[in-house]
Design a protein around this motif. Structure first.
Motif, mmCIF file in Angstrom:
data_model
loop_
_atom_site.group_PDB
_atom_site.id
_atom_site.type_symbol
_atom_site.label_atom_id
_atom_site.label_comp_id
_atom_site.label_asym_id
_atom_site.label_seq_id
_atom_site.Cartn_x
_atom_site.Cartn_y
_atom_site.Cartn_z
ATOM 1 N N GLU A 32 40.461 -29.946 67.868
ATOM 2 C CA GLU A 32 39.657 -29.126 69.031
ATOM 3 C C GLU A 32 39.642 -27.578 68.473
ATOM 4 O OE1 GLU A 32 41.910 -29.073 72.725
ATOM 5 O OE2 GLU A 32 42.782 -31.119 72.444
ATOM 6 N N ARG A 33 38.751 -26.892 68.932
ATOM 7 C CA ARG A 33 38.453 -25.485 68.322
ATOM 8 C C ARG A 33 39.471 -24.655 68.747
ATOM 9 N NH1 ARG A 33 33.978 -23.871 66.195
ATOM 10 N NH2 ARG A 33 33.392 -21.574 65.872
ATOM 11 N N ILE A 34 39.883 -23.924 67.741
ATOM 12 C CA ILE A 34 41.200 -22.989 67.785
ATOM 13 C C ILE A 34 40.581 -21.679 68.182
ATOM 14 C CG2 ILE A 34 43.055 -22.086 66.596
ATOM 15 C CD1 ILE A 34 42.955 -24.703 64.828
ATOM 16 N N ALA A 35 41.212 -21.096 69.080
ATOM 17 C CA ALA A 35 41.000 -19.602 69.574
ATOM 18 C C ALA A 35 41.934 -18.659 68.964
ATOM 19 C CB ALA A 35 40.892 -19.694 71.152
ATOM 20 N N GLN A 36 43.046 -19.112 68.938
ATOM 21 C CA GLN A 36 44.458 -18.331 68.414
ATOM 22 C C GLN A 36 45.442 -19.022 67.688
ATOM 23 O OE1 GLN A 36 44.296 -14.812 68.669
ATOM 24 N NE2 GLN A 36 46.261 -14.929 67.244
ATOM 25 N N LEU A 37 46.018 -18.657 66.429
ATOM 26 C CA LEU A 37 47.302 -19.178 66.000
ATOM 27 C C LEU A 37 48.303 -18.191 65.783
ATOM 28 C CD1 LEU A 37 47.469 -21.928 64.180
ATOM 29 C CD2 LEU A 37 47.476 -20.371 62.257
ATOM 30 N N ASN A 38 49.399 -18.878 66.216
ATOM 31 C CA ASN A 38 50.691 -18.006 66.075
ATOM 32 C C ASN A 38 51.634 -18.874 65.513
ATOM 33 O OD1 ASN A 38 49.847 -15.739 68.099
ATOM 34 N ND2 ASN A 38 49.569 -17.584 69.452
ATOM 35 N N LEU A 39 52.812 -18.115 65.216
ATOM 36 C CA LEU A 39 54.014 -18.623 64.376
ATOM 37 C C LEU A 39 55.201 -18.573 65.564
ATOM 38 C CD1 LEU A 39 54.254 -16.837 61.165
ATOM 39 C CD2 LEU A 39 52.893 -18.962 61.516
ATOM 40 N N GLU A 40 55.893 -19.597 65.531
ATOM 41 C CA GLU A 40 57.049 -19.896 66.254
ATOM 42 C C GLU A 40 58.184 -19.893 65.227
ATOM 43 O OE1 GLU A 40 56.515 -22.903 68.869
ATOM 44 O OE2 GLU A 40 55.296 -21.801 70.330
ATOM 45 N N PRO A 41 59.098 -19.016 65.276
ATOM 46 C CA PRO A 41 59.104 -17.742 66.002
ATOM 47 C C PRO A 41 58.253 -16.724 65.404
ATOM 48 C CG PRO A 41 61.179 -17.736 64.326
ATOM 49 C CD PRO A 41 60.439 -18.888 64.263
ATOM 50 N N GLN A 42 57.825 -15.777 66.120
ATOM 51 C CA GLN A 42 56.613 -15.013 66.087
ATOM 52 C C GLN A 42 57.022 -13.756 64.715
ATOM 53 O OE1 GLN A 42 54.999 -13.202 69.453
ATOM 54 N NE2 GLN A 42 54.366 -15.092 70.347
ATOM 55 N N HIS A 43 58.296 -13.408 64.638
ATOM 56 C CA HIS A 43 58.514 -12.393 63.660
ATOM 57 C C HIS A 43 59.620 -12.981 62.477
ATOM 58 C CE1 HIS A 43 56.467 -9.363 66.167
ATOM 59 N NE2 HIS A 43 57.070 -10.228 67.319
ATOM 60 N N PRO A 44 59.043 -14.123 61.694
ATOM 61 C CA PRO A 44 60.037 -14.413 60.734
ATOM 62 C C PRO A 44 60.128 -13.494 59.650
ATOM 63 C CG PRO A 44 57.995 -15.373 60.616
ATOM 64 C CD PRO A 44 57.913 -14.530 61.918
ATOM 65 N N PRO A 45 61.260 -13.127 59.089
ATOM 66 C CA PRO A 45 61.420 -12.153 57.959
ATOM 67 C C PRO A 45 60.658 -12.931 56.577
ATOM 68 C CG PRO A 45 63.497 -13.321 58.119
ATOM 69 C CD PRO A 45 62.740 -13.909 59.380
#
Length: 457
Positions: A278-291
């Motif tokens: 599927e066409r991707i609109a936004q990519l994120n990390l989980e967790p969002q703030h890894p060191p």
């Protein structure tokens, strides 16, 4: 046998080998000494003539040792000559031996002596390059660039959750070793057989629990247990395989990718994102703030050149830049920054994408385009096989100059592998990158002042 081998490595045994009859070295060494003696005799005749006919400054009284007897002068000069000759020959031969051993360790192939010596002497002084990516694209890039410098740092994405790496990640709770393994193999100077062993994958259906696992992945995992951590495992594995450069994870956190599609659905996991198509609109990390991994940040800050890509845009390239501290270090770095566009679209991630589309996605995710230039393939005449569900990635020429992606300096060159048009050719790509870097320096263009050049129509 072990005692004999150990003894043969001692200096006295090495000397006996050099003095062995029939080795074909002593005769030429004697001839060398005889020629140098003749040269010294000729110089002495000229020096005597000058001494008798020319008035020299008073300092020459001490330089020519006139305050000591002739016999002592001769002994001193002969001793100095022998020391200089011996030291020079020793250093010369040791340089040849080290270069030859390095060549044998790499691939055993014949190579001009001057190339061996040049690499041995200057490779470690090359420019400091940081390559950011993952998957096959990063390893292809590293194979080409290691011919130019040993100061390579590969920043690898650790979001892989498929195949052997995914299984080891789930079972043992470690960062996935697959991309790390590929980079180690690409930068290794070990015997070819050892490199092939490191990349060996156990066949499916063997029924022994090892199906689909890569030997290199298992090796790295075992090394992490022996060394005490994954960081040490990467370092020690690189040492065992004589890696030229550093392989650095973007983070040691157990991260997972989460993609928001254009339909509003959320897909989690790298392998699931690609499979969904599927066409991707936004990519994120989980967790969002890894060191970020500290050594990775240091490599970015000290780099002369940072190369982003090639590789899967959403599952290899972007995950590195989404690590907050790493992204900030990248944006603030004074290094020249190049983006390497893929030569072909990837089904399920970048269908119908142009070069500018790739760049635009990165800009949307990290807040701006910090690149100084984009390297794009211009050899896209041949069609890709229909079964690949892919097409060449082309530069989009447009009259609309308002889009920042269209005002980036784009360097077009033939970088495709003619045997596999889905991938770059290592040598071609490295040559294009190094040409772009050196041309920028010769033109006096610094990374922070580089002017954005519109694409010619």
């Amino acid at each position: 046998m072990q005692a004999s081998d150990g003894a043969s490595g001692r200096p006295e045994w090495q000397l006996r080998k050099w003095l062995a009859p029939g080795i074909g070295i002593k005769r030429w060494f004697v001839l060398l000494l005889f020629g140098m003696g003749l040269l010294g005799l000729g110089v002495s005749f000229l020096a005597r003539e000058l001494y008798l006919t020319v008035t020299l400054p008073g300092a020459f009284y001490y330089i020519t040792l006139q305050f000591v007897p002739y016999a002592v002068r001769g002994a001193i000069l002969i001793s100095l000559a022998v020391l200089c000759i011996g030291f020079g020959i020793g250093k010369f031969t040791s340089g040849l031996v080290i270069a030859a051993r390095s060549s044998d360790r790499r691939n055993g192939a014949d190579e001009p002596l001057v190339d061996l010596l040049h690499r041995q002497r200057f490779a470690g002084r090359g420019i400091r390059i940081v390559c950011m990516g993952g998957g096959t694209g990063l390893s292809v890039l590293l194979r080409g660039l290691k011919a130019y410098t040993d100061n390579l740092s590969a920043v690898v994405s650790v979001a892989d959750d498929g195949g052997s790496s995914g299984r080891l990640r789930r079972d043992l709770g470690i960062i996935p070793p697959g991309d790390l393994r590929n980079c180690i193999a690409a930068l290794a100077d070990a015997e070819p057989l050892m490199t092939r062993l490191f990349q060996y994958r156990f066949p499916e259906g063997s029924g022994n629990g090892l199906e689909g696992h890569s030997f290199g992945n298992l090796f790295i995992v075992a090394m992490s247990e022996v060394a005490g951590s994954m960081e040490e495992a990467i370092h020690e594995t690189g040492r065992v395989l004589a890696v030229r450069g550093k392989i650095l994870p973007s983070t040691l956190e157990n991260i997972r990718l989460a993609a928001l599609t254009s339909d509003g659905d959320t897909i989690r996991g790298e392998s699931s994102i690609t499979e969904a198509g599927e066409r991707i609109a936004q990519l994120n990390l989980e967790p969002q703030h890894p060191p970020a991994y500290p050594e990775t940040l240091n490599a970015i800050r000290n780099a002369d050149l940072i190369v982003v890509g090639p590789g899967s845009l959403f599952t290899s390239v972007l995950p590195n830049l989404l690590v907050p501290d790493l992204r900030i270090a990248f944006q603030e770095s004074a290094a020249m920054k190049l983006y390497i566009s893929n030569v072909a679209t990837q089904h399920g991630e970048t269908d119908h994408f142009s070069v500018q589309d790739h760049v635009r996605v990165i800009g949307d995710h990290i807040g701006g385009l910090p690149f100084d230039a984009v390297v794009a393939n211009n050899n896209s005449k041949a069609r890709l096989p229909r079964g690949w569900n892919s097409e060449p990635v082309r530069v989009e020429h447009t009259r609309d100059r308002s889009d920042a992606a269209h005002t980036l300096r784009i360097i077009e060159a033939d970088t495709v592998d003619t045997g596999n048009r889905y991938r770059h050719d290592s040598a071609k790509l490295a040559d294009a990158i190094m040409t772009a870097y050196h041309e920028g320096r010769e033109a006096g263009v610094t990374p922070r002042r580089q002017q954005r050049v519109a694409i010619p129509e």
